[in-house]
Motif scaffolding. Structure first.
Motif, mmCIF file in Angstrom:
data_model
loop_
_atom_site.group_PDB
_atom_site.id
_atom_site.type_symbol
_atom_site.label_atom_id
_atom_site.label_comp_id
_atom_site.label_asym_id
_atom_site.label_seq_id
_atom_site.Cartn_x
_atom_site.Cartn_y
_atom_site.Cartn_z
ATOM 1 N N ALA A 191 81.306 -24.081 -83.838
ATOM 2 C CA ALA A 191 82.416 -24.663 -83.070
ATOM 3 C C ALA A 191 83.471 -25.242 -84.005
ATOM 4 C CB ALA A 191 81.880 -25.742 -82.133
ATOM 5 N N GLY A 192 83.017 -25.914 -85.075
ATOM 6 C CA GLY A 192 83.960 -26.488 -86.022
ATOM 7 C C GLY A 192 84.733 -25.434 -86.776
ATOM 8 N N VAL A 193 84.049 -24.397 -87.200
ATOM 9 C CA VAL A 193 84.716 -23.330 -87.964
ATOM 10 C C VAL A 193 85.707 -22.577 -87.090
ATOM 11 C CG1 VAL A 193 84.346 -21.154 -89.193
ATOM 12 C CG2 VAL A 193 82.819 -23.084 -89.594
ATOM 13 N N GLN A 194 85.332 -22.288 -85.849
ATOM 14 C CA GLN A 194 86.193 -21.512 -84.958
ATOM 15 C C GLN A 194 87.203 -22.375 -84.208
ATOM 16 O OE1 GLN A 194 86.513 -18.558 -85.423
ATOM 17 N NE2 GLN A 194 84.962 -17.207 -84.588
ATOM 18 N N GLY A 195 86.994 -23.688 -84.178
ATOM 19 C CA GLY A 195 87.929 -24.548 -83.472
ATOM 20 C C GLY A 195 87.848 -24.412 -81.963
ATOM 21 N N TRP A 196 86.648 -24.222 -81.445
ATOM 22 C CA TRP A 196 86.437 -24.044 -79.999
ATOM 23 C C TRP A 196 85.144 -24.754 -79.619
ATOM 24 C CZ3 TRP A 196 89.589 -21.966 -76.365
ATOM 25 C CH2 TRP A 196 89.051 -21.719 -75.095
ATOM 26 N N PHE A 197 85.277 -25.789 -78.759
ATOM 27 C CA PHE A 197 84.111 -26.619 -78.435
ATOM 28 C C PHE A 197 83.997 -26.793 -76.936
ATOM 29 C CE2 PHE A 197 82.108 -31.015 -78.280
ATOM 30 C CZ PHE A 197 80.831 -30.557 -78.593
ATOM 31 N N LEU A 198 82.920 -26.253 -76.352
ATOM 32 C CA LEU A 198 82.611 -26.389 -74.932
ATOM 33 C C LEU A 198 83.802 -26.048 -74.042
ATOM 34 C CD1 LEU A 198 80.388 -29.606 -75.042
ATOM 35 C CD2 LEU A 198 79.677 -27.220 -74.964
ATOM 36 N N GLY A 199 84.359 -24.867 -74.287
ATOM 37 C CA GLY A 199 85.401 -24.339 -73.412
ATOM 38 C C GLY A 199 86.816 -24.774 -73.732
ATOM 39 N N ARG A 200 87.032 -25.514 -74.829
ATOM 40 C CA ARG A 200 88.375 -25.971 -75.161
ATOM 41 C C ARG A 200 88.640 -25.829 -76.646
ATOM 42 N NH1 ARG A 200 89.724 -31.388 -71.567
ATOM 43 N NH2 ARG A 200 88.707 -30.722 -69.641
#
Length: 746
Positions: A681-690
């Motif tokens: 999530a940190g690497v892709q910049g996407w966390f739980l739908g946002r």
């Protein structure tokens, strides 16, 4: 929607996955030439299968050690390995040209052909002399490195012709322009030279001279034969695996003779060429662990893979993967993960895995919206993971078992959680990328029908039988043989039934497939020999110990960098074998358990295939996707980033390698998966739908590292930090590129 009366196989996507790619320098024979090479390859593979299962070729029984090939020449361990290497050299030189074939055929200079036939004379002189030595020894001649007559004959009657033919044949082959469907005269010279080396070494090692290697009593012929054999191995490796491994082997060979002049820990004692080469073609080098594994486990599982390919199981694996994962967002990318994990069990190299599955998945990934660079990177990262997938692990598990003495089943069990973490992390990376880009999955009518695929689930039986047999206590060789037989039986339930002709074809395919891995293992054996005979491995261990006094983490990072550096541009098997000789002993000296130390090295040797600047798997994927190779390797490094964290995970928490109670293992697995999720999530910049703003991305990575550490306190800190990130994202709702704002929808 599809019409109900259409056949079940209407939408099968994979077709031809099992076909071997044709390299640019591989000859395509016809007629009698094709029959000769086909029969030779089939005999070579079948010989190994018979020998490994204790089938006697001379009326004897009892397995490999007691097998006799010729009267008075027992085919025990060393001789078996010599035959194994020389057979691969013969097949390799006949099958692979020294140069890529041009699109337009070019004429050959007649002079080169004439010179090649001239060189056949000294090559056959060397063969004849080696045979004459065998008769002399049989008649009671006392053979040693001191007798003047023997020394003269070995140097000038055997050695000089052999070296002239070897060097001349290699040089002439570089300028050869023989058409693709014909044998090359210089390569015949090299084949005969390989035969001369094998006959001589089997003759001499059949006497007490084996115990004299590395001493003044060693016959000079051993050293000369070893030089010829080393040159032949390096030339074949260049043809089938590229220059990277050859360059590294050359550097190590040069080090043998200049090490005494180097400063610091690189300094080595003076070694004469006679002493070094009299030892390098023994179990201290070329005939050591790498060839031991390639001559037993690796070639056995190559035969297993060839029989699976004969029944078209690769097509089934990929179609099954499409039916399961194709509907998910970014479906083809997730299919690549699933299919590459399955194919990795029967494919020996990361790059080969890319070619097998990537030709299907990469175009489809581009079709659903992935950038061509990303499509290639996903396939490269997924295919590389196939090398750490139990039970076969790209043959790395077998070499690890050979080097460490740890039972193969223990290694396969220990690999389960790290392999799951690797593929789960790639899944998260791919899924978050698809979510950010708003991708869809493939439509129902574009995919193989799941109910059709399930009907053929019995095609997994050979692999299941392999796993069950191993855990029932059967030897690896016996389990592999049972699995091969199962592949034949299972094929009878499919349209691709393996009959007599198919069995012969499978053995021929196995013989051809084995050439690259055998050459690579033998070449890696040269490097292993240098490390063992110069003592550089022990001095490297002392260097790691010195670093560990300052920081154990610093020592691990240094070991990681060396393992990756040694593995760049090399197939997985060779990369691990070399790194295990240099790095693993130093880690064990730090007090790390041997299994953990070798897994640490193995993982970084594997991921060197996606590590810039030399990333074989990424380059293979770029060739299919049409993207820039360097950009693809950088992207695949990002997608496989968790693989660079996993080895540190099982260093700090041995439960990841199944070392602990069930509760400890379960906790380690759950928190590690959570950590990998947060890292992705940190690497892709996407966390739980946002989308996540930059400072939340940093916080996610920090949270992941706490979860990965493996302790109860660190797990609680990681969970708390993740909850805090979620609250900030939901309540304060910071947007990338903007100031904070409270509430509201995205």
């Amino acid at each position: 929607m599809t019409e109900p009366n259409k056949p079940d196989d209407e939408h099968l996507i994979a077709d031809g996955v099992d076909e071997e790619p044709i390299e640019h320098n591989r000859r395509l024979f016809e007629g009698r030439s094709l029959s000769f090479i086909t029969i030779s390859a089939a005999i070579y593979a079948a010989f190994h299968m018979l020998a490994l299962n204790g089938v006697s070729l001379s009326g004897m029984t009892g397995g490999l050690v007691n097998l006799e090939f010729l009267p008075d020449f027992p085919l025990e361990t060393w001789n078996f390995r010599i035959v194994h290497v020389s057979g691969a050299l013969a097949l390799g030189f006949l099958w692979y040209s020294a140069n890529k074939f041009a699109d337009e055929p070019t004429g050959q200079t007649p002079l080169l052909g004439y010179l090649s036939y001239v060189l056949l004379v000294p090559a056959f002189v060397a063969v004849g002399t080696a045979i004459s030595f065998a008769f002399e020894i049989k008649n009671g001649a006392m053979w040693n490195g001191i007798d003047a007559t023997i020394k003269f004959n070995e140097t000038w009657v055997f050695g000089a012709p052999l070296m002239a033919a070897t060097v001349g044949g290699i040089v002439l082959s570089w300028f050869n322009k023989t058409p693709r469907n014909r044998y090359s005269p210089p390569d015949f010279v090299l084949t005969v030279c390989g035969l001369a080396v094998a006959i001589y070494l089997i003759t001499i090692y059949g006497t007490l001279m084996r115990n004299s290697t590395g001493t003044p009593f060693a016959p000079i012929g051993i050293s000369i034969a070893a030089i010829s054999g080393t040159l032949l191995i390096m030339e074949l490796t260049r043809r089938v695996a590229g220059l990277a491994l050859v360059i590294i082997a050359t550097i190590f060979l040069v080090y043998v003779f200049v090490g005494e002049f180097l400063p610091g820990f690189l300094q080595s004692p003076a070694i004469t060429w006679q002493r070094f080469f009299s030892q390098v073609y023994t179990d201290a080098g070329i005939l050591g662990p790498t060839t031991a594994v390639s001559s037993t486990y690796i070639i056995l599982f190559i035969i297993f893979a060839a029989f699976l390919q004969a029944s078209k199981v690769g097509d089934y694996f990929v179609n099954f993967a499409f039916s399961v994962a194709g509907r998910a967002r970014g479906g083809p990318a997730k299919v690549a993960i699933f299919a590459s994990g399955l194919m990795g069990m029967i494919n020996g190299t990361s790059a080969g895995n890319v070619v097998a599955t990537g030709s299907l998945t990469i175009p489809l990934m581009k079709k659903v919206g992935y950038h061509k660079k990303t499509a290639g990177a996903i396939e490269a990262a997924a295919s590389t993971g196939g090398q750490i997938m139990p039970p076969i692990m790209g043959a790395g598990a077998f070499i690890m078992a050979e080097i460490t003495g740890i039972p193969y089943t223990d290694i396969a069990i220990a690999a389960v959680i790290p392999a799951i973490l690797y593929f789960v992390s790639i899944y998260f990376m791919v899924d978050f990328e698809a979510a950010k880009l708003g991708m869809r999955g493939m439509r129902e009518e574009e995919l193989p029908r799941f109910h059709t695929m399930v009907k053929q689930v019995y095609l997994f039986l050979p692999i299941i039988i392999l796993i069950v047999a191993l855990f029932l206590g059967y030897s690896v060789i016996r389990a592999g043989t049972l699995a091969t037989v199962a592949a034949v039986v299972v094929s009878w339930l499919t349209p691709n039934r393996v009959g007599i002709k198919s069995v012969a074809k499978a053995f021929e395919l196995a013989g051809g497939m084995s050439i690259q891995i055998i050459a690579v293992c033998a070449c890696a054996g040269i490097i292993v020999g240098v490390i063992a005979l110069t003592g550089v491995g022990a001095r490297f261990s002392n260097l790691l110990l010195g670093l560990a006094e300052a920081s154990q983490l610093l020592a691990l990072i240094f070991a990681m960098l060396i393992a990756i550096l040694l593995g760049m541009g090399m197939p997985t098997t060779a990369a691990y074998a070399v790194a295990a000789s240099v790095v693993a002993p130093g880690l064990i000296e730090l007090g790390i358990e041997p299994l953990t130390a070798h897994f640490f090295v193995f993982y970084f040797a594997v991921v060197s295939a996606i590590t810039p600047p030399v990333a074989l798997a990424s380059y293979a994927a770029a060739g299919i996707s049409g993207a820039n190779p360097m950009e693809t390797s950088v992207a695949s490094f990002k997608i496989g980033i968790a693989a660079f964290i996993v080895p540190f995970m099982f260093f700090y928490n041995a439960a990841i390698l199944m070392d602990g109670t069930y509760l400890q293992i379960g906790q380690a697995f759950i928190t590690a998966v959570a950590g990998v999720f947060l890292l992705s999530a940190g690497v892709q910049g996407w966390f739980l739908g946002r989308s996540a703003v930059w400072f939340l991305r940093i916080a996610l990575v920090i949270s992941a590292l706490f979860m990965i550490a493996g302790g109860l306190v660190t797990d609680l800190i990681g969970i708390g930090l993740a909850i805090a990130i979620l609250l900030i994202q939901r309540v304060i709702n910071p947007k990338p590129g903007s100031t904070f704002r409270t509430g509201g929808a995205d």
